[in-house]
Motif scaffolding. Structure first.
Motif, PDB file in Angstrom:
ATOM      1  N   ALA A 218       0.866  -1.186   0.000  1.00 28.93           N
ATOM      2  CA  ALA A 218       0.000   0.000   0.000  1.00 28.93           C
ATOM      3  C   ALA A 218       0.894   1.224   0.000  1.00 28.93           C
ATOM      4  CB  ALA A 218      -0.927   0.002   1.211  1.00 28.93           C
ATOM      5  N   PHE A 219       0.300   2.364  -0.308  1.00 23.26           N
ATOM      6  CA  PHE A 219       1.011   3.647  -0.313  1.00 23.26           C
ATOM      7  C   PHE A 219       2.248   3.565  -1.201  1.00 23.26           C
ATOM      8  CE2 PHE A 219      -0.851   2.827   3.974  1.00 23.26           C
ATOM      9  CZ  PHE A 219      -2.029   3.520   3.734  1.00 23.26           C
ATOM     10  N   ASN A 220       2.006   3.113  -2.445  1.00 27.39           N
ATOM     11  CA  ASN A 220       3.073   3.001  -3.449  1.00 27.39           C
ATOM     12  C   ASN A 220       4.238   2.148  -2.954  1.00 27.39           C
ATOM     13  OD1 ASN A 220       4.097   3.389  -5.977  1.00 27.39           O
ATOM     14  ND2 ASN A 220       4.941   5.409  -5.554  1.00 27.39           N
ATOM     15  N   GLY A 221       3.884   1.053  -2.289  1.00 29.00           N
ATOM     16  CA  GLY A 221       4.891   0.081  -1.892  1.00 29.00           C
ATOM     17  C   GLY A 221       5.559   0.363  -0.552  1.00 29.00           C
ATOM     18  N   LEU A 222       5.205   1.470   0.116  1.00 24.44           N
ATOM     19  CA  LEU A 222       5.832   1.809   1.404  1.00 24.44           C
ATOM     20  C   LEU A 222       5.456   0.801   2.480  1.00 24.44           C
ATOM     21  CD1 LEU A 222       5.608   5.708   1.761  1.00 24.44           C
ATOM     22  CD2 LEU A 222       7.649   4.274   1.507  1.00 24.44           C
ATOM     23  N   LYS A 223       4.189   0.363   2.441  1.00 24.73           N
ATOM     24  CA  LYS A 223       3.720  -0.641   3.407  1.00 24.73           C
ATOM     25  C   LYS A 223       3.708  -1.984   2.699  1.00 24.73           C
ATOM     26  CE  LYS A 223      -0.529  -1.634   5.999  1.00 24.73           C
ATOM     27  NZ  LYS A 223      -0.296  -1.472   7.425  1.00 24.73           N
ATOM     28  N   LYS A 224       4.319  -2.979   3.334  1.00 25.37           N
ATOM     29  CA  LYS A 224       4.405  -4.298   2.694  1.00 25.37           C
ATOM     30  C   LYS A 224       3.874  -5.350   3.652  1.00 25.37           C
ATOM     31  CE  LYS A 224       8.456  -3.816  -0.334  1.00 25.37           C
ATOM     32  NZ  LYS A 224       8.917  -2.444  -0.152  1.00 25.37           N
ATOM     33  N   GLY A 225       3.273  -6.392   3.092  1.00 24.87           N
ATOM     34  CA  GLY A 225       2.806  -7.493   3.923  1.00 24.87           C
ATOM     35  C   GLY A 225       2.367  -8.656   3.070  1.00 24.87           C
ATOM     36  N   THR A 226       1.780  -9.629   3.738  1.00 22.84           N
ATOM     37  CA  THR A 226       1.265 -10.802   3.048  1.00 22.84           C
ATOM     38  C   THR A 226      -0.160 -11.016   3.507  1.00 22.84           C
ATOM     39  OG1 THR A 226       3.456 -11.786   3.111  1.00 22.84           O
ATOM     40  CG2 THR A 226       1.648 -13.281   2.700  1.00 22.84           C
ATOM     41  N   ILE A 227      -1.017 -11.333   2.568  1.00 19.76           N
ATOM     42  CA  ILE A 227      -2.388 -11.699   2.908  1.00 19.76           C
ATOM     43  C   ILE A 227      -2.539 -13.139   2.443  1.00 19.76           C
ATOM     44  CG2 ILE A 227      -4.831 -11.193   2.582  1.00 19.76           C
ATOM     45  CD1 ILE A 227      -4.031  -8.268   1.919  1.00 19.76           C
ATOM     46  N   SER A 228      -2.503 -14.052   3.420  1.00 25.59           N
ATOM     47  CA  SER A 228      -2.478 -15.477   3.097  1.00 25.59           C
ATOM     48  C   SER A 228      -3.734 -15.874   2.313  1.00 25.59           C
ATOM     49  CB  SER A 228      -2.365 -16.240   4.417  1.00 25.59           C
ATOM     50  OG  SER A 228      -2.418 -17.590   4.173  1.00 25.59           O
ATOM     51  N   GLY A 229      -3.518 -16.504   1.164  1.00 24.46           N
ATOM     52  CA  GLY A 229      -4.648 -16.956   0.338  1.00 24.46           C
ATOM     53  C   GLY A 229      -5.163 -15.920  -0.644  1.00 24.46           C
ATOM     54  N   LYS A 230      -4.625 -14.691  -0.571  1.00 28.69           N
ATOM     55  CA  LYS A 230      -5.133 -13.610  -1.422  1.00 28.69           C
ATOM     56  C   LYS A 230      -4.963 -13.897  -2.913  1.00 28.69           C
ATOM     57  CE  LYS A 230      -2.715  -9.569  -1.911  1.00 28.69           C
ATOM     58  NZ  LYS A 230      -2.558  -9.082  -3.296  1.00 28.69           N
ATOM     59  N   GLY A 231      -3.802 -14.459  -3.284  1.00 26.11           N
ATOM     60  CA  GLY A 231      -3.539 -14.695  -4.704  1.00 26.11           C
ATOM     61  C   GLY A 231      -4.603 -15.581  -5.334  1.00 26.11           C
ATOM     62  N   VAL A 232      -4.968 -16.633  -4.624  1.00 21.98           N
ATOM     63  CA  VAL A 232      -5.985 -17.565  -5.138  1.00 21.98           C
ATOM     64  C   VAL A 232      -7.337 -16.855  -5.243  1.00 21.98           C
ATOM     65  CG1 VAL A 232      -7.270 -19.681  -4.633  1.00 21.98           C
ATOM     66  CG2 VAL A 232      -4.797 -19.603  -4.244  1.00 21.98           C
ATOM     67  N   ILE A 233      -7.702 -16.131  -4.205  1.00 22.43           N
ATOM     68  CA  ILE A 233      -9.002 -15.447  -4.198  1.00 22.43           C
ATOM     69  C   ILE A 233      -9.049 -14.392  -5.306  1.00 22.43           C
ATOM     70  CG2 ILE A 233     -10.486 -13.869  -2.868  1.00 22.43           C
ATOM     71  CD1 ILE A 233      -9.707 -15.496  -0.355  1.00 22.43           C
ATOM     72  N   ASN A 234      -7.996 -13.585  -5.427  1.00 29.45           N
ATOM     73  CA  ASN A 234      -8.013 -12.522  -6.445  1.00 29.45           C
ATOM     74  C   ASN A 234      -8.031 -13.097  -7.858  1.00 29.45           C
ATOM     75  OD1 ASN A 234      -7.909 -10.808  -4.299  1.00 29.45           O
ATOM     76  ND2 ASN A 234      -6.084  -9.720  -4.948  1.00 29.45           N
ATOM     77  N   ASN A 235      -7.266 -14.160  -8.071  1.00 28.14           N
ATOM     78  CA  ASN A 235      -7.248 -14.797  -9.392  1.00 28.14           C
ATOM     79  C   ASN A 235      -8.659 -15.274  -9.753  1.00 28.14           C
ATOM     80  OD1 ASN A 235      -6.135 -16.064 -11.745  1.00 28.14           O
ATOM     81  ND2 ASN A 235      -6.104 -18.029 -10.656  1.00 28.14           N
ATOM     82  N   GLN A 236      -9.255 -16.035  -8.853  1.00 30.65           N
ATOM     83  CA  GLN A 236     -10.555 -16.630  -9.174  1.00 30.65           C
ATOM     84  C   GLN A 236     -11.652 -15.564  -9.269  1.00 30.65           C
ATOM     85  OE1 GLN A 236     -10.725 -19.690  -6.147  1.00 30.65           O
ATOM     86  NE2 GLN A 236      -9.378 -21.051  -7.318  1.00 30.65           N
ATOM     87  N   MET A 237     -11.610 -14.592  -8.350  1.00 26.86           N
ATOM     88  CA  MET A 237     -12.637 -13.551  -8.361  1.00 26.86           C
ATOM     89  C   MET A 237     -12.535 -12.700  -9.631  1.00 26.86           C
ATOM     90  SD  MET A 237     -13.475 -10.592  -5.565  1.00 26.86           S
ATOM     91  CE  MET A 237     -14.016 -11.768  -4.371  1.00 26.86           C
ATOM     92  N   SER A 238     -11.314 -12.317  -9.968  1.00 22.73           N
ATOM     93  CA  SER A 238     -11.117 -11.492 -11.148  1.00 22.73           C
ATOM     94  C   SER A 238     -11.605 -12.234 -12.399  1.00 22.73           C
ATOM     95  CB  SER A 238      -9.633 -11.145 -11.266  1.00 22.73           C
ATOM     96  OG  SER A 238      -9.452 -10.145 -12.211  1.00 22.73           O
ATOM     97  N   ASN A 239     -11.312 -13.524 -12.464  1.00 18.65           N
ATOM     98  CA  ASN A 239     -11.723 -14.300 -13.641  1.00 18.65           C
ATOM     99  C   ASN A 239     -13.244 -14.413 -13.743  1.00 18.65           C
ATOM    100  OD1 ASN A 239      -9.064 -14.582 -14.302  1.00 18.65           O
ATOM    101  ND2 ASN A 239      -8.859 -16.652 -13.446  1.00 18.65           N
ATOM    102  N   ARG A 240     -13.906 -14.704 -12.608  1.00 11.17           N
ATOM    103  CA  ARG A 240     -15.368 -14.810 -12.653  1.00 11.17           C
ATOM    104  C   ARG A 240     -15.988 -13.460 -13.062  1.00 11.17           C
ATOM    105  NH1 ARG A 240     -13.390 -18.855 -11.471  1.00 11.17           N
ATOM    106  NH2 ARG A 240     -13.189 -18.692 -13.716  1.00 11.17           N
ATOM    107  N   LEU A 241     -15.446 -12.376 -12.513  1.00 10.87           N
ATOM    108  CA  LEU A 241     -16.015 -11.056 -12.834  1.00 10.87           C
ATOM    109  C   LEU A 241     -15.739 -10.676 -14.285  1.00 10.87           C
ATOM    110  CD1 LEU A 241     -15.235  -9.102  -9.524  1.00 10.87           C
ATOM    111  CD2 LEU A 241     -17.447 -10.005 -10.277  1.00 10.87           C
ATOM    112  N   MET A 242     -14.562 -11.023 -14.790  1.00  6.86           N
ATOM    113  CA  MET A 242     -14.261 -10.692 -16.200  1.00  6.86           C
ATOM    114  C   MET A 242     -15.153 -11.503 -17.144  1.00  6.86           C
ATOM    115  SD  MET A 242     -10.570  -9.237 -16.766  1.00  6.86           S
ATOM    116  CE  MET A 242      -9.756  -8.178 -15.560  1.00  6.86           C
TER     117      MET A 242
END
Ligand code: TMP
Length: 238
Positions: A35-59
């Motif tokens: 966030a904030f142009n990369g100043l804040k960094k972290g990990t959201i466990s499972g996010k990649g799978v959720i974003n991939n699948q959600m983005s695909n269904r919405l597209m």
């Protein structure tokens, strides 16, 4: 069957790979969050799978509703085959309700429901911090043509109408979101990048609870739980 080739690019939330077909790429969604142009960094466990699948269904849903996209095929929980585009370096933001940088910039509270949605453009340039610009600036900088800006604007408002109604059916208010568009080889404009809780503000319609990346940006806790909940809401409908 297309074959995965060398990595072309690694962004903050995704990696992009070449394939054996020069017109197709593979995107691989990471759990990394910034966030904030990369100043804040972290990990959201499972996010990649959720974003991939959600983005695909919405597209897929948007394609059915008249918005062309880069989506081709989901290959695995984190990987998707997409059409190769040259990204138009504009972040296109639609807002239905005041929040985030809009509330801050204009000194208003969050949660004001607009009579009609707004559109704004930022110059997609991390070094400059993605500065806000208007369409004359985009033309002056040669970022897009007038015809492309007209197409992008029409698609962005169409995406808003389609997704606002969809999320409403899930009991979710679509507050605002960011889109990116790309040009195919022949110049056709298509929706690209992703549509996910990283790129949208999604509030529970009853409680107002935030079900998006603002939980990470603002250290609100319950980040993973919010992504799981928003996925559950989407999966009931799509
Ligand atoms: P903002 O209120 O911070 O300008 O954000 C508007 C919307 O754009 C919000 O839904 C989050 C999304 N967004 C991104 O997808 N990427 C970004 O880098 C930023 C700043 C916002």
């Amino acid at each position: 069957m297309v074959e995965k080739k060398e990595q072309l690019y690694e962004g903050k939330a995704k990696k992009v790979y070449k394939t054996s077909d020069p017109a197709l790429l593979i995107v691989d969604y990471k759990d990394d969050a910034t966030a904030f142009n990369g100043l804040k960094k972290g990990t959201i466990s499972g996010k990649g799978v959720i974003n991939n699948q959600m983005s695909n269904r919405l597209m897929e849903f948007l394609e059915k509703n008249g918005v062309p996209t880069h989506f081709v095929q989901e290959l695995s929980p984190r990987e998707t085959l997409v059409k190769k585009v040259s990204i138009v370096p504009l972040e296109v933001i639609i807002r239905n309700i005041s929040a985030g940088s809009f509330a801050k910039r204009y000194g208003v509270e969050e949660g004001i429901v607009f009579q009609q949605p707004t559109i704004e453009f930022s110059y997609k340039n991390d070094e400059l911090g993605d500065p806000l610009l208007n369409h004359y600036h985009a033309l002056a900088l040669g970022l897009a043509t007038q015809a492309e800006i007209d197409t992008i604007t029409a698609y962005a408002f169409r995406v808003n109408e389609v997704l606002k109604a969809f999320w409403k059916s899930c009991g979710v208010t679509l507050v605002d979101f960011k889109l990116e568009f790309g040009r195919l080889e022949d110049g056709t404009i298509v929706l690209a990048d992703e549509i996910s809780p990283d790129t949208c503000r999604l509030w529970d319609m009853e409680t107002g609870e935030k079900l998006d990346k603002d939980r990470f940006r603002r250290d609100l806790g319950g980040v993973e739980e919010a992504y799981v909940e928003i996925r559950r809401r989407l999966e009931e409908k799509l």
